[in-house]
Motif scaffolding. Sequence first.
Motif, short mmCIF file in Angstrom:
data_model
loop_
_atom_site.label_atom_id
_atom_site.label_comp_id
_atom_site.label_asym_id
_atom_site.label_seq_id
_atom_site.Cartn_x
_atom_site.Cartn_y
_atom_site.Cartn_z
N GLY A 1 -2.52 4.21 0.51
CA GLY A 1 -2.22 4.43 -0.89
C GLY A 1 -2.81 5.71 -1.46
N THR A 2 -3.00 6.71 -0.61
CA THR A 2 -3.62 7.96 -1.05
C THR A 2 -2.66 9.13 -0.95
N ILE A 3 -2.63 9.93 -2.01
CA ILE A 3 -1.99 11.24 -1.98
C ILE A 3 -3.12 12.26 -2.11
N ASN B 1 -7.16 8.73 -4.62
CA ASN B 1 -7.82 7.54 -4.11
C ASN B 1 -9.05 7.93 -3.30
N ILE B 2 -8.95 7.93 -1.97
CA ILE B 2 -10.07 8.30 -1.11
C ILE B 2 -9.58 9.23 0.00
N TYR C 1 -16.44 11.13 3.12
CA TYR C 1 -15.44 10.77 2.12
C TYR C 1 -15.94 11.01 0.70
N VAL C 2 -14.98 11.25 -0.20
CA VAL C 2 -15.24 11.21 -1.63
C VAL C 2 -14.03 10.57 -2.29
N ASP C 3 -14.27 9.76 -3.33
CA ASP C 3 -13.15 9.11 -4.01
C ASP C 3 -13.03 9.60 -5.45
#
Length: 220
Positions: free
Chosen positions: A207-209, A111-112, A129-131
Amino acid sequence: MKRGNFLAILGLVVVTGTLSTSCVQKNYYNATPNNNNNNTNDIHSFDEEFNGGDNYGWSFTDAADSAYASINNGSYQYVDYSTVKSNMSVVGTSINVQNNFTVSTRIKSNNIMGLIFGASSSSDGYAFYVDTAGNYSLYEEGSTVNSSIPIIPSTQDSLHAHKNDWNVLEVDQANGVWTGYINGTQVFSMAARSLSGGSFGFKVLPGTIGYADYLTAKNN
């Protein structure tokens, strides 16, 4: 471990500073640095390769926020299953952020995920950040009582950011200028802002892993 405010909307604020579209490439860029058990934290440098034990308290479990993190198989795994709040994990270093410095990491997420720099007990610092779609952004993270503020809104980097894969993020502070790199290529340059501390780390959105291969910082 700190918990930050959810970034509800990316990209609605005009950029302050100068975005660079030039292809300045780092000649020494290395996407796969040597694996080692370094956990250096001295007056001029910090090197965490996540290949040894947890020497700085990276690991945690926060059941209330559906988040946890641990060091496994040579990387830092950072998970946030919540749908509302983002999560931040930093460690203190002896890096003097009033002088020139460089901080770099190699990360991957579903995700991000972002690189945190310049955090302290009173400030969550800044996040690069990078997504998974190859978009990057830069945020002032505020504090536990202040919301994040976008400095560079979500910006597509289709040439240099790897989609759904590992990306090396680097921020250089030199002579009053911040320069950001993705995989060794410059993506932004702007006047440096005031930093209150030498803590560095990571932030994941709900919601990020996410995974980090290493985290290094040094005064130049």
